[in-house]
Design an enzyme around this catalytic site. Sequence first.
Site, short mmCIF file in Angstrom:
data_model
loop_
_atom_site.label_atom_id
_atom_site.label_comp_id
_atom_site.label_asym_id
_atom_site.label_seq_id
_atom_site.Cartn_x
_atom_site.Cartn_y
_atom_site.Cartn_z
N ARG A 48 12.53 7.00 -1.84
CA ARG A 48 13.43 7.51 -2.91
C ARG A 48 14.30 8.64 -3.04
NH1 ARG A 48 9.14 6.73 -7.52
NH2 ARG A 48 8.21 8.90 -6.23
N LYS A 147 -2.86 1.69 6.21
CA LYS A 147 -4.24 1.54 5.55
C LYS A 147 -4.32 2.21 4.32
CE LYS A 147 -7.78 4.18 6.01
NZ LYS A 147 -7.46 5.51 5.74
N HIS A 177 -5.43 3.55 12.41
CA HIS A 177 -4.83 4.37 13.65
C HIS A 177 -6.03 4.82 14.62
CE1 HIS A 177 -6.26 7.74 11.05
NE2 HIS A 177 -6.24 8.45 12.53
N LYS A 181 -6.31 5.57 19.26
CA LYS A 181 -6.84 6.85 19.96
C LYS A 181 -7.23 6.45 21.08
CE LYS A 181 -8.55 9.02 15.84
NZ LYS A 181 -8.11 10.53 15.64
N ASP A 234 -11.68 4.63 2.11
CA ASP A 234 -10.81 5.34 3.06
C ASP A 234 -11.06 5.39 4.33
OD1 ASP A 234 -8.66 7.16 3.71
OD2 ASP A 234 -10.02 8.93 3.58
N HIS A 239 -11.81 2.62 9.48
CA HIS A 239 -12.11 3.17 10.92
C HIS A 239 -13.50 2.90 11.32
CE1 HIS A 239 -8.38 5.33 9.82
NE2 HIS A 239 -8.87 6.06 9.33
N LYS A 339 -15.78 14.43 4.48
CA LYS A 339 -15.06 15.89 4.19
C LYS A 339 -16.00 16.95 4.07
CE LYS A 339 -10.85 13.19 3.19
NZ LYS A 339 -10.21 13.42 4.36
C1 BG6 Z 1 -7.20 8.74 7.39
C2 BG6 Z 1 -7.86 9.12 6.03
O1 BG6 Z 1 -7.00 7.53 7.65
O2 BG6 Z 1 -8.00 9.31 8.46
C3 BG6 Z 1 -8.01 10.61 6.00
O3 BG6 Z 1 -7.10 8.66 5.07
C4 BG6 Z 1 -8.82 11.06 7.27
O4 BG6 Z 1 -8.60 10.98 4.70
C5 BG6 Z 1 -8.14 10.63 8.31
O5 BG6 Z 1 -8.47 12.65 7.21
C6 BG6 Z 1 -8.88 11.24 9.59
O6 BG6 Z 1 -8.13 10.71 10.79
P1 BG6 Z 1 -8.11 11.65 12.23
O7 BG6 Z 1 -7.19 11.01 13.12
O8 BG6 Z 1 -7.78 12.87 11.70
O9 BG6 Z 1 -9.51 11.67 12.45
#
Ligand code: BG6
Length: 487
Positions: A48, A147, A177, A181, A234, A239, A339
């Site tokens: 935007r 995601k 993601h 890894k 999240d 993950h 976290k």
């Molecule tokens: C993301 C989450 O998908 O993964 C984040 O939205 C999180 O909250 C992050 O911090 C962690 O990814 P990584 O690769 O740093 O372990």
Amino acid sequence: MIDELHDFDIVIVGATGDLALRKLIPALYYRCRDGQLAADGRILGASRANLDRNGYIAMLEDAGERFIPAEHREADEWRRFLARVDYTSVDAFDCESYRDLAMKLSEYPDRVRVFYLSTGSKLFAPVCRCLHELDLITPQSRVVLEKPVGEDLVSSRDINEQVLDCFDEEQVFRIDHYLGKEPVQNLMVLRFGNTMFESLWHQTYIDHIQITVAENLGVEGRAGFYDHTGALCDMVQSHLLQLLCIIAMEPPPSIDADVVRDEKLKVLRALRPLRGRDIDKYVVRGQYQAGAVNGHPVPAYVDEPGVARQSETETFVALRANIDSWRWAKVPFYLRTGKRLARQVSEIVVQFKDVPHSIFGESDISANRLTIRLQPKEEISLLLSGKRIGTGMTVRDLELNLEEDHRGVDHVPDAYERLLIDAIGGRATLFVRRDELAAAWQWIQPITERWKEKGGRPDHYVSSTWGPTAAASLLARDNREWDAGSD
Ligand code: BG6
């Protein structure tokens, strides 16, 4: 193996956002530097923000300095990379605003087109609709969705349906993601590239499995997203469940996308649903309180900028899951993530059972344990028993450490590098299929519903600890404890 290079245009929608600047641009730069992008491939930023190409390039110069170490950003390479970049301003909801983008894309109608939607999932459907309306979706097009797709089963289904009105499922690449890894891929090789583990990978020998993804960072300026998402949706929904699938799936006959995804889907479908009181018993939620990280005071979650003062969002989840199958009957899977925990560490612990009978009298024999550490450093270690040197017959723990040898490797590709290359090349093994996503949401949904119904705030935990005490009790009740390696 050098993959065939595809001529491509990649359109990053949300090009000025944090993910694009922090991850996608550096990832594309590294792949460009290493010769894995076709020479004429273009990167078209779209967002935007009312910028022209120069304005966007200035933004990338700044991002480059912040997110790519100077020793990897050779001036010529960086200049060549930026030469591929263009920018166009679009309003996701206004299809007319995509005209400039359409004109640029029309210069190369036969190229692979990757539309990377690096935006909140509410924009996925409107963007796809506009791409469709303007006829920008060619048979060589793919769409990459960040995601989480949706915020629950229903919204995720709606979004997928609307995206699939415009793209075929084979063209949709849903990112998790973690699947990109390096150590997660290594986990597949560990399991299916060695004979010795498979015969032991079974309830006969395995006592339980732990999956920990612990972060020491707080919400870090992402309150707008995080405060209505929380750790369960999240992290666990994506993950952690994906890691669980890779650990638990049956050996797939090949690494073809659908073959692997079929096996992961079976695991998700075999997860025992948690309902009602079981949720209260087996799922712990927590929220961080003020504390200190490396001696510096940090605020409570509710005092973070952008977080509602009365927020009930969980920043920590620990839970016990079971997979109802012959292989995994009675083997609990303990998952935890949060976290502001004591340490940044992601690991999977496969805890084997005690020896059935000790012939060594009084000696304590530790059960074997395989620890696969994904972050911060990739390590695999196997706890064995050995003899203590001396005249007696005393048993001691022996730790076999397999550290990945990174000598001669100047840069380990980030997950996004691999995923972007796979998206351009049309390889979908490391992306999540629609039915997997639905199965994951289906398992998560009763938990979020129960929390809504019960209300109340998550348990508190002090920043830089291992979460609320209830997380330790979850295992203590089963006479187990979280792996000491993460303490
Ligand atoms: C993301 C989450 O998908 O993964 C984040 O939205 C999180 O909250 C992050 O911090 C962690 O990814 P990584 O690769 O740093 O372990």
